[in-house]
Design an enzyme around this catalytic site. Sequence first.
Site: not given
Length: 399
Positions: A214-216, A280
Amino acid sequence: MLSDKRIILGVTGGIAAYKAAFLLRAFQKAGAEVRVTMTPAAHRFVGVDTFASLSKHPVATHIFPENQAAADSWTQHIEWGEWADLFIIAPCTANTIAKIAGGISDNMLTSTVLAARCPLLICPTMDGEMYRAPAVKRNIQTLRDDGYHILEPEEGYLASGLEGKGRLPETEDILDESSAILTRTVSEGPLSGKKVVVTAGPTREFIDPIRFISNPSSGKMGFAMADAAQQLGGEVTVIHGPVQLPKTEGINYIGITSTADLFEEMKHHADADVIIMAAAVSDFTPADYHGQKVKKDEAKETLHLQSTQDILQWLGQHKQEAQTLIGFAMETEDLVKNARQKLKKKNLDWIIANTISAENVGFESDSNTVTVINKQSTESFAGSKKKIAQKILALIFKA
């Protein structure tokens, strides 16, 4: 939206009470009529005469004041509750939050809350540790569930001398939120009658039932875009990944997890008048999914990936006439150049480019710096994500 509006300003006993005087003047400059109600504890920080002089109205504090006839006072909270277009409590202490959440009406301010027929905006203001306390969190959630509007406090230097989240938001931010609440009631603007779909937050690509890629992304920019679209009259749906953000009344929220989930939802919403792709989205997903947790001693050191569906490009290929398609681009270098290439390749009307290379902007931050690009022009904005979202849509839809 504030011109000719009738506003009750509630002031409680916190050090930020002095700022309420500036807030009162700002509402008046915007054309609103303001009446003030204070808790008894607020008198320790600002005198009643200050607010009476500024507002040109008596300040309501006690249900049975000694110097006023009972017949003139004990129903004042009812009269004010019917009079107001908006009730704002700024600052609002943990004590008053608890009273409102519990329906306690032991002073004029809390009694007026129960009698109010208008929207209520609460600005929690206290020390950071108090704001994070489980009881305060629980009470604020109760207020949200009851339909009250909450404007999150800001981070910074607090009266205790500590740094944390608990400061009263800037006057301009409170005015913006007040105007937005009143606008939602009217629901008129350049997006009136239009369906707006906004994507927000990260996607998760699972390796096994426990681990994922994933991403933040926090989803803050997407949620801010959704709020701004609603303020312009849009009928807004937010399709979001895993986020922990307050939801706005009147907006439809749909939760998803993976890029594949998001694609399936977008296929059902591809006919929207306006699509804002602020999520995102993961570009890659594991080539193999393991139905059980992969044991550490059995795991391979190489993880094979495959590309996910390019949802934005698919939307560009299936773009309908008169539809407005807005994309986002997060870059680490050659920001405008790369964003322009993406604008053309994916058949977008607009692209919002930002970078994670600057301090205090981008993922998880409350602030951002963006460049808004179409085929003819570029324009840059900096500030809070809420304000940036409003500026972006005002530029695009000439609001």
